[in-house]
Scaffold this motif. Sequence first.
Motif, short mmCIF file in Angstrom:
data_model
loop_
_atom_site.label_atom_id
_atom_site.label_comp_id
_atom_site.label_asym_id
_atom_site.label_seq_id
_atom_site.Cartn_x
_atom_site.Cartn_y
_atom_site.Cartn_z
N HIS A 19 0.83 -1.21 0.00
CA HIS A 19 0.00 0.00 0.00
C HIS A 19 0.86 1.26 0.00
CE1 HIS A 19 -4.03 -1.56 0.21
NE2 HIS A 19 -3.71 -2.37 1.19
N VAL A 20 1.98 1.22 0.72
CA VAL A 20 2.85 2.38 0.85
C VAL A 20 4.29 1.91 0.74
CG1 VAL A 20 3.58 4.26 2.39
CG2 VAL A 20 1.21 3.45 2.47
N VAL A 21 5.11 2.68 0.03
CA VAL A 21 6.55 2.46 0.03
C VAL A 21 7.20 3.80 0.38
CG1 VAL A 21 8.60 1.97 -1.35
CG2 VAL A 21 6.56 0.55 -1.60
N VAL A 74 12.75 -0.35 -7.32
CA VAL A 74 11.51 0.22 -7.86
C VAL A 74 10.53 0.45 -6.71
CG1 VAL A 74 9.51 -0.21 -9.36
CG2 VAL A 74 11.82 -0.74 -10.15
N ALA A 75 10.04 1.68 -6.64
CA ALA A 75 9.09 2.07 -5.60
C ALA A 75 7.65 2.08 -6.12
CB ALA A 75 9.44 3.46 -5.04
N ARG A 76 7.48 2.29 -7.43
CA ARG A 76 6.14 2.48 -7.97
C ARG A 76 6.02 1.97 -9.40
NH1 ARG A 76 1.24 3.72 -7.67
NH2 ARG A 76 0.24 5.28 -8.94
N LEU A 77 4.89 1.35 -9.69
CA LEU A 77 4.53 0.92 -11.05
C LEU A 77 3.15 1.47 -11.38
CD1 LEU A 77 5.29 -2.92 -10.78
CD2 LEU A 77 6.70 -1.22 -11.94
N THR A 78 2.94 1.77 -12.65
CA THR A 78 1.59 2.01 -13.16
C THR A 78 1.40 1.00 -14.29
OG1 THR A 78 1.84 4.37 -12.69
CG2 THR A 78 -0.04 3.71 -14.03
N ILE A 79 0.31 0.25 -14.19
CA ILE A 79 0.03 -0.84 -15.13
C ILE A 79 -1.25 -0.49 -15.89
CG2 ILE A 79 -0.48 -3.31 -15.33
CD1 ILE A 79 0.92 -3.60 -12.54
N PHE A 80 -1.12 -0.37 -17.20
CA PHE A 80 -2.27 -0.08 -18.06
C PHE A 80 -2.61 -1.36 -18.83
CE2 PHE A 80 0.12 3.81 -17.48
CZ PHE A 80 -0.87 4.71 -17.09
N ALA A 98 8.66 -12.62 -12.34
CA ALA A 98 9.92 -12.97 -13.00
C ALA A 98 10.95 -11.86 -12.83
CB ALA A 98 9.68 -13.26 -14.48
N LEU A 99 10.52 -10.61 -12.79
CA LEU A 99 11.45 -9.48 -12.60
C LEU A 99 11.67 -9.16 -11.14
CD1 LEU A 99 13.20 -7.18 -13.74
CD2 LEU A 99 11.12 -5.76 -13.74
N PHE A 100 10.60 -9.09 -10.36
CA PHE A 100 10.68 -8.56 -9.00
C PHE A 100 10.81 -9.62 -7.91
CE2 PHE A 100 8.46 -5.02 -11.18
CZ PHE A 100 9.40 -4.04 -10.96
N GLY A 101 10.49 -10.87 -8.20
CA GLY A 101 10.51 -11.88 -7.15
C GLY A 101 9.56 -11.49 -6.03
N ASP A 102 10.07 -11.43 -4.80
CA ASP A 102 9.25 -11.08 -3.64
C ASP A 102 9.12 -9.58 -3.41
OD1 ASP A 102 8.76 -13.74 -3.04
OD2 ASP A 102 10.49 -13.89 -1.70
N HIS A 103 9.85 -8.77 -4.16
CA HIS A 103 9.78 -7.30 -4.01
C HIS A 103 8.40 -6.83 -4.46
CE1 HIS A 103 10.88 -3.15 -3.84
NE2 HIS A 103 10.73 -2.99 -5.15
N LYS A 104 7.77 -6.00 -3.65
CA LYS A 104 6.40 -5.55 -3.93
C LYS A 104 6.31 -4.03 -3.93
CE LYS A 104 4.41 -9.67 -1.86
NZ LYS A 104 3.55 -10.18 -0.79
N PRO A 105 6.66 -3.38 -5.05
CA PRO A 105 6.48 -1.93 -5.12
C PRO A 105 4.99 -1.59 -5.10
CG PRO A 105 7.21 -2.80 -7.24
CD PRO A 105 7.19 -3.95 -6.28
N THR A 106 4.69 -0.33 -4.83
CA THR A 106 3.29 0.10 -4.95
C THR A 106 2.91 0.02 -6.42
OG1 THR A 106 3.81 2.44 -5.28
CG2 THR A 106 3.48 1.70 -3.00
#
Length: 136
Positions: A19-21, A74-80, A98-106
Amino acid sequence: MALEAVNPPEIDEPLTYSHVVVATGTRMVFVAGQVAEDSDGNLVGRGDMVAQARQVFVNIGHALAAAGARPDQVARLTIFVADYKREHLAQIEQGRVALFGDHKPTDTLVGVASLSSPDYLLEVDAIAVVDDAERR
C-alpha cells in the motif's frame, strides 16, 4: 537507498503489492511505459497476455539496468491493461514476479479501452529510487 514497505493494519494487506513504500535515496529513475516489443521493435505475444507481460517486465529490467538501477529499487509501477478482465491479474503477475521476485512496489492498475497499438495488451511504467553510492 532504502525502500520500506508499509501495509497499515486498517487496510487489507495485498498479496502482490504494497500500500505504501517509503523511499530514501539520492536519485530517481523514471522508466517510460514499456510494451511487449523486442529489441528490433517486433511485437512479442500477439493476443497472449502472459507472453506480453513477460516481455514488458523484461524491458523494464533492461531500462533499469541501463540507468544503473535494480528491480528491488523500484518504488512504484503504473500498469495499463487494454480491455481489462479480472483474470488478467494472474497473467500479468507471471511477468512481474519474473522481474521482482518477492519485491512488492506500490502499483496502480488502470483498465483502458486500448493502448497506442491495438495489438498491445499491456503497458507498464516504473519509478525507482537509487542511492548513488549503490549504483551498479
